[in-house]
Write an enzyme that holds these catalytic residues in place. Structure first.
Site, PDB file in Angstrom:
ATOM      1  N   HIS A 243       0.833  -1.202   0.000  1.00 36.74           N
ATOM      2  CA  HIS A 243       0.000   0.000   0.000  1.00 36.74           C
ATOM      3  C   HIS A 243       0.874   1.262   0.000  1.00 36.74           C
ATOM      4  O   HIS A 243       0.642   2.205  -0.766  1.00 36.74           O
ATOM      5  CB  HIS A 243      -0.902  -0.038   1.240  1.00 36.74           C
ATOM      6  CG  HIS A 243      -1.858   1.120   1.372  1.00 36.74           C
ATOM      7  ND1 HIS A 243      -1.443   2.373   1.755  1.00 36.74           N
ATOM      8  CD2 HIS A 243      -3.184   1.217   1.164  1.00 36.74           C
ATOM      9  CE1 HIS A 243      -2.492   3.189   1.774  1.00 36.74           C
ATOM     10  NE2 HIS A 243      -3.556   2.510   1.425  1.00 36.74           N
ATOM     11  N   GLU A 247       1.385   3.826  -3.395  1.00 39.39           N
ATOM     12  CA  GLU A 247       1.049   5.236  -3.252  1.00 39.39           C
ATOM     13  C   GLU A 247       2.230   6.130  -3.647  1.00 39.39           C
ATOM     14  O   GLU A 247       2.073   7.112  -4.376  1.00 39.39           O
ATOM     15  CB  GLU A 247       0.631   5.495  -1.800  1.00 39.39           C
ATOM     16  CG  GLU A 247       0.092   6.880  -1.544  1.00 39.39           C
ATOM     17  CD  GLU A 247      -1.140   7.194  -2.365  1.00 39.39           C
ATOM     18  OE1 GLU A 247      -1.950   6.287  -2.635  1.00 39.39           O
ATOM     19  OE2 GLU A 247      -1.268   8.366  -2.768  1.00 39.39           O
ATOM     20  N   LYS A 250       2.852   6.055  -7.501  1.00 44.81           N
ATOM     21  CA  LYS A 250       1.874   6.853  -8.251  1.00 44.81           C
ATOM     22  C   LYS A 250       2.240   8.334  -8.195  1.00 44.81           C
ATOM     23  O   LYS A 250       2.211   9.031  -9.216  1.00 44.81           O
ATOM     24  CB  LYS A 250       0.456   6.636  -7.683  1.00 44.81           C
ATOM     25  CG  LYS A 250      -0.167   5.314  -8.069  1.00 44.81           C
ATOM     26  CD  LYS A 250      -1.634   5.247  -7.648  1.00 44.81           C
ATOM     27  CE  LYS A 250      -1.802   5.265  -6.150  1.00 44.81           C
ATOM     28  NZ  LYS A 250      -3.213   5.258  -5.713  1.00 44.81           N
ATOM     29  N   ASN A 251       2.601   8.808  -7.001  1.00 48.00           N
ATOM     30  CA  ASN A 251       2.980  10.215  -6.846  1.00 48.00           C
ATOM     31  C   ASN A 251       4.241  10.555  -7.625  1.00 48.00           C
ATOM     32  O   ASN A 251       4.321  11.597  -8.275  1.00 48.00           O
ATOM     33  CB  ASN A 251       3.172  10.559  -5.369  1.00 48.00           C
ATOM     34  CG  ASN A 251       1.856  10.818  -4.657  1.00 48.00           C
ATOM     35  OD1 ASN A 251       1.312  11.913  -4.735  1.00 48.00           O
ATOM     36  ND2 ASN A 251       1.335   9.809  -4.006  1.00 48.00           N
TER      37      ASN A 251
HETATM   38  C1  W6P Z   1       6.393  14.689  -5.901  1.00 45.28           C
HETATM   39  C2  W6P Z   1       5.345  14.791  -4.823  1.00 45.28           C
HETATM   40  C3  W6P Z   1       5.450  13.426  -4.200  1.00 45.28           C
HETATM   41  C4  W6P Z   1       4.770  12.849  -3.142  1.00 45.28           C
HETATM   42  C5  W6P Z   1       5.078  11.547  -2.757  1.00 45.28           C
HETATM   43  C6  W6P Z   1       6.045  10.804  -3.427  1.00 45.28           C
HETATM   44  C7  W6P Z   1       6.738  11.377  -4.494  1.00 45.28           C
HETATM   45  C8  W6P Z   1       6.435  12.682  -4.874  1.00 45.28           C
HETATM   46  N1  W6P Z   1       6.991  13.456  -5.891  1.00 45.28           N
HETATM   47  O1  W6P Z   1       6.687  15.579  -6.687  1.00 45.28           O
END
Ligand code: W6P
Length: 399
Positions: A243, A247, A250-251
């Site tokens: 999980h 997450e 994806k970000n």
């Molecule tokens: C980003 C914003 C973020 C949140 C979580 C994980 C990776 C990233 N990269 O620009």
């Protein structure tokens, strides 16, 4: 009269005494090693005897905190609904309070746990709906926003822990099937971290391709500092680790594609997995342009991350960034004394660092305890500024 009582206390008076009683006990924090040992050599009867008490204690502790939420939030229909589910489940479990561990009672108890798990399956979305209702009807000031943030971190980690207890019991002693023969309940005693990371990457990439028709590659480096040349394994709940990784990927993918453009060459996402004596560390580095520290703070803020759900009319939901993915991932990491940090360089990229305890006897559950201190945090009104940058702007201050 009934109405008045409901306003004074959100819980019916018939169970108020029991609530008072069980909330005086502190939850018993278990280590992942204890979950493992009990899953291997415990019995359905002893598990039943432990669980029926521990579930009441963990429910009562968090229900007391629910009752201290800002009254205007508790009045919202969705928050009301969630509160009622906790009440019903507490009452359901009270029926087993003095039951002894006969086989037919344990069977009925297991069926009851399934009912409770199902009843609470949409708590996160429903609570989010409650926040939307609050924002649209009353608005939310800074003080209640801080209170809500404090509460939800405790509320969701309590929920993770209660579902862990129930799932573990039902897989080991009930009729829920384990994920693999190696699993002890939902715990994999030899969870291969590279496999979980790769699965999460592949599934995030699938979504990314569907959304943008392109996706960044991954470069994965593993370093086992304890047993060089052996694969990195930990005792863990693989679904929690998955999980978290899903997450974060994806970000990282969204940032990479949006920063460089769908038609451009995309920089790889670098992943480092390192196993030390005490910590397992995973760092996911993207070159997706990074975010400022102002925006970074908001990524973990429930109030900021509460957006109305995306339309289900064929318009695609964005790949990442709307919802509780990041704050909940951090709670999954913290649950067994791990953590999650984001370190960003605005204009360049972001590192997401996840830490898990590598030693199973050191990985204890982190559980909220209802106490005078939590009561104060939940009910504190607006605090006077004690740093210059919190003062109102110069023009509006008496000279
Ligand atoms: C980003 C914003 C973020 C949140 C979580 C994980 C990776 C990233 N990269 O620009």
């Amino acid at each position: 009269m009934l109405f008045t009582r409901r306003l004074l206390s959100p819980f019916a008076s018939s169970i108020a005494k029991k609530l008072e009683h069980y909330s005086q006990f502190q939850p018993s924090s278990l280590t992942i090693q204890q979950y493992l040992d009990f899953g291997r050599s415990g019995t359905a009867k002893s598990s039943f005897l432990f669980l029926k008490n521990e579930l009441l204690v963990r429910l009562a502790n968090i229900m007391q905190e629910i009752s201290l939420l800002p009254p205007n939030l508790l009045k919202m229909p969705s928050a009301r609904l969630v509160s009622d589910w906790y009440c019903e489940s507490f009452e359901d479990l009270l029926n087993f309070e003095n039951a002894d561990a006969h086989l037919d009672i344990v069977t009925r108890f297991n069926e009851q746990l399934q009912v409770i798990l199902k009843r609470h399956s949409h708590v996160v979305e429903t609570m989010a709906e409650g926040l939307i209702e609050l924002r649209e009807s009353d608005g939310v000031d800074i003080a209640s926003e801080k209170g809500i943030q404090y509460f939800l971190d405790r509320f969701y980690i309590n929920r993770i822990s209660i579902r862990m207890l129930q799932n573990q019991h039902l897989v080991v002693f009930g009729s829920v099937l384990p994920e693999s023969p190696r699993h002890v309940g939902c715990i994999d005693p030899a969870c291969d971290v590279e496999t979980v990371v790769t699965d999460a990457y592949e599934n995030a990439r699938f979504l990314c391709e569907r959304y943008y028709l392109t996706s960044p590659s991954m470069k994965l480096f593993c370093h086992n500092a304890v047993h060089p040349s052996k694969p990195i394994t930990v005792v863990s709940v693989p679904s929690h680790l998955y999980h978290i990784m899903f997450e974060l990927f994806k970000n990282a993918m969204r940032a990479t594609v949006e920063f460089h453009g769908v038609d451009e060459e995309l920089p790889d996402i670098h992943v480092n997995v390192v196993c030390g004596q005490e910590d397992l560390s995973v760092k996911i580095s993207d070159r997706g342009g990074g975010v400022s520290r102002t925006i970074l703070e908001r990524l973990f803020n429930y109030m900021y991350s509460t957006a109305p759900p995306p339309p289900r009319d064929g318009t695609q939901a964005p790949l990442a960034g709307y919802g509780y993915g990041l704050p909940l991932s951090r709670l999954y990491a913290r649950y067994f004394l791990g953590d999650l940090f984001l370190v960003s360089m605005e204009g360049f990229g972001t590192d997401a660092c996840v830490y898990l305890k590598a030693v199973p006897v050191e990985a204890s559950e982190v559980l909220p305890i209802y106490s005078t201190s939590s009561r104060r945090n939940l009910t504190a009104g607006p605090q006077a500024a004690d740093w210059s940058h919190q003062l109102p702007s110069i023009g509006s201050r008496p000279s």
